[in-house]
Design an enzyme around this catalytic site. Structure first.
Site, PDB file in Angstrom:
ATOM      1  CG  ASP A  58      -2.065   0.982   1.090  1.00 45.60           C
ATOM      2  OD1 ASP A  58      -3.215   0.534   0.987  1.00 45.60           O
ATOM      3  OD2 ASP A  58      -1.801   2.209   1.069  1.00 45.60           O
ATOM      4  CG  HIS A 116     -12.987  -4.167 -12.432  1.00 43.99           C
ATOM      5  ND1 HIS A 116     -12.201  -3.177 -11.892  1.00 43.99           N
ATOM      6  CD2 HIS A 116     -14.270  -3.814 -12.179  1.00 43.99           C
ATOM      7  CE1 HIS A 116     -12.981  -2.263 -11.344  1.00 43.99           C
ATOM      8  NE2 HIS A 116     -14.243  -2.625 -11.510  1.00 43.99           N
ATOM      9  CG  ASN A 172     -12.194  -0.469   3.984  1.00 50.06           C
ATOM     10  OD1 ASN A 172     -12.494  -0.972   5.065  1.00 50.06           O
ATOM     11  ND2 ASN A 172     -11.072   0.214   3.805  1.00 50.06           N
ATOM     12  CG  HIS A 181      -9.853  -3.819  -8.858  1.00 49.87           C
ATOM     13  ND1 HIS A 181      -9.528  -3.985 -10.191  1.00 49.87           N
ATOM     14  CD2 HIS A 181      -9.482  -4.973  -8.243  1.00 49.87           C
ATOM     15  CE1 HIS A 181      -9.013  -5.194 -10.373  1.00 49.87           C
ATOM     16  NE2 HIS A 181      -8.964  -5.808  -9.209  1.00 49.87           N
ATOM     17  CG  HIS A 240      -8.700  -2.973  -2.269  1.00 49.19           C
ATOM     18  ND1 HIS A 240      -9.660  -2.280  -2.982  1.00 49.19           N
ATOM     19  CD2 HIS A 240      -8.488  -2.268  -1.138  1.00 49.19           C
ATOM     20  CE1 HIS A 240     -10.005  -1.207  -2.304  1.00 49.19           C
ATOM     21  NE2 HIS A 240      -9.319  -1.172  -1.164  1.00 49.19           N
TER      22      HIS A 240
HETATM   23  P1  AMP Z   1      -9.722   1.510   0.385  1.00 45.07           P
HETATM   24  O1  AMP Z   1      -9.809   2.827   1.087  1.00 45.07           O
HETATM   25  O2  AMP Z   1     -10.095   0.319   1.198  1.00 45.07           O
HETATM   26  O3  AMP Z   1     -10.429   1.543  -0.951  1.00 45.07           O
HETATM   27  O4  AMP Z   1      -8.174   1.279   0.108  1.00 45.07           O
HETATM   28  C1  AMP Z   1      -7.504   1.772  -1.004  1.00 45.07           C
HETATM   29  C2  AMP Z   1      -6.056   1.682  -0.664  1.00 45.07           C
HETATM   30  O5  AMP Z   1      -5.313   1.781  -1.851  1.00 45.07           O
HETATM   31  C3  AMP Z   1      -5.562   2.790   0.272  1.00 45.07           C
HETATM   32  O6  AMP Z   1      -5.013   2.213   1.446  1.00 45.07           O
HETATM   33  C4  AMP Z   1      -4.509   3.513  -0.570  1.00 45.07           C
HETATM   34  O7  AMP Z   1      -3.417   3.949   0.192  1.00 45.07           O
HETATM   35  C5  AMP Z   1      -4.127   2.456  -1.582  1.00 45.07           C
HETATM   36  N1  AMP Z   1      -3.626   2.945  -2.848  1.00 45.07           N
HETATM   37  C6  AMP Z   1      -4.214   3.851  -3.674  1.00 45.07           C
HETATM   38  N2  AMP Z   1      -3.467   4.029  -4.771  1.00 45.07           N
HETATM   39  C7  AMP Z   1      -2.390   3.200  -4.656  1.00 45.07           C
HETATM   40  C8  AMP Z   1      -1.253   2.931  -5.473  1.00 45.07           C
HETATM   41  N3  AMP Z   1      -1.072   3.538  -6.650  1.00 45.07           N
HETATM   42  N4  AMP Z   1      -0.332   2.041  -5.032  1.00 45.07           N
HETATM   43  C9  AMP Z   1      -0.500   1.435  -3.825  1.00 45.07           C
HETATM   44  N5  AMP Z   1      -1.556   1.630  -3.029  1.00 45.07           N
HETATM   45  C10 AMP Z   1      -2.490   2.515  -3.425  1.00 45.07           C
HETATM   46 ZN    ZN Z   2     -10.183  -2.867 -11.773  1.00 41.18          ZN
END
Ligand code: AMP
Ligand code: ZN
Length: 112
Positions: free
Chosen positions: A29, A45, A85, A96, A98
């Site tokens: 992250d 996706h 989340n 997407h 995760h």
């Molecule tokens: P959420 O808030 O559960 O949707 O988590 C999205 C996560 O993606 C957050 O913890 C961000 O810090 C992380 N994130 C967003 N863009 C990137 C990126 N380019 N590379 C790595 N992590 C990312």
């Molecule tokens: Zn996607």
């Protein structure tokens, strides 16, 4: 489709890769919330956990089969937390699906 995590999984946007196979991709992250903070995503996706169904659940299975390997590789022998989340109230910022794998310290008990 203009999805940042699809692009990361395809290597079109750089990331710090932790694990990769034909179904899933895992990377650090960018804004870590714990000493170890890894995101595990299916290459397909899927918008969120709320969109899991019989047609796409193979990807979910692949995610959870990989998590123990990812955790071991990251040195999370003391345990860890897996979070996904979902939607507005879940504060999902990337649409997407995760799974956050958090660890590397004793995590707070409170999850909100
Ligand atoms: P959420 O808030 O559960 O949707 O988590 C999205 C996560 O993606 C957050 O913890 C961000 O810090 C992380 N994130 C967003 N863009 C990137 C990126 N380019 N590379 C790595 N992590 C990312
Ligand atoms: Zn996607």
């Amino acid at each position: 489709m203009d999805c940042i995590f699809c692009k990361i999984a395809r290597g079109e946007i750089p990331s710090e890769e932790v694990y990769s196979d034909e179904k899933i991709f895992a990377f650090r992250d960018i804004n870590p919330q714990a000493p170890v903070h890894i995101l595990v995503i299916p290459r397909d996706h899927i918008e969120s956990c709320d969109k899991i169904n019989a047609e796409n659940s193979d990807s979910v299975r692949a995610v959870f089969e990989a998590i123990p390997k990812i955790a071991a590789k990251a040195g999370l022998s003391g345990g860890y937390r897996v979070i996904s989340n979902v939607g507005e109230d879940g504060c999902q910022s990337v649409k997407h699906m995760h799974f956050h794998v958090l660890g590397g310290k004793k995590l707070p008990e409170n999850m909100g």
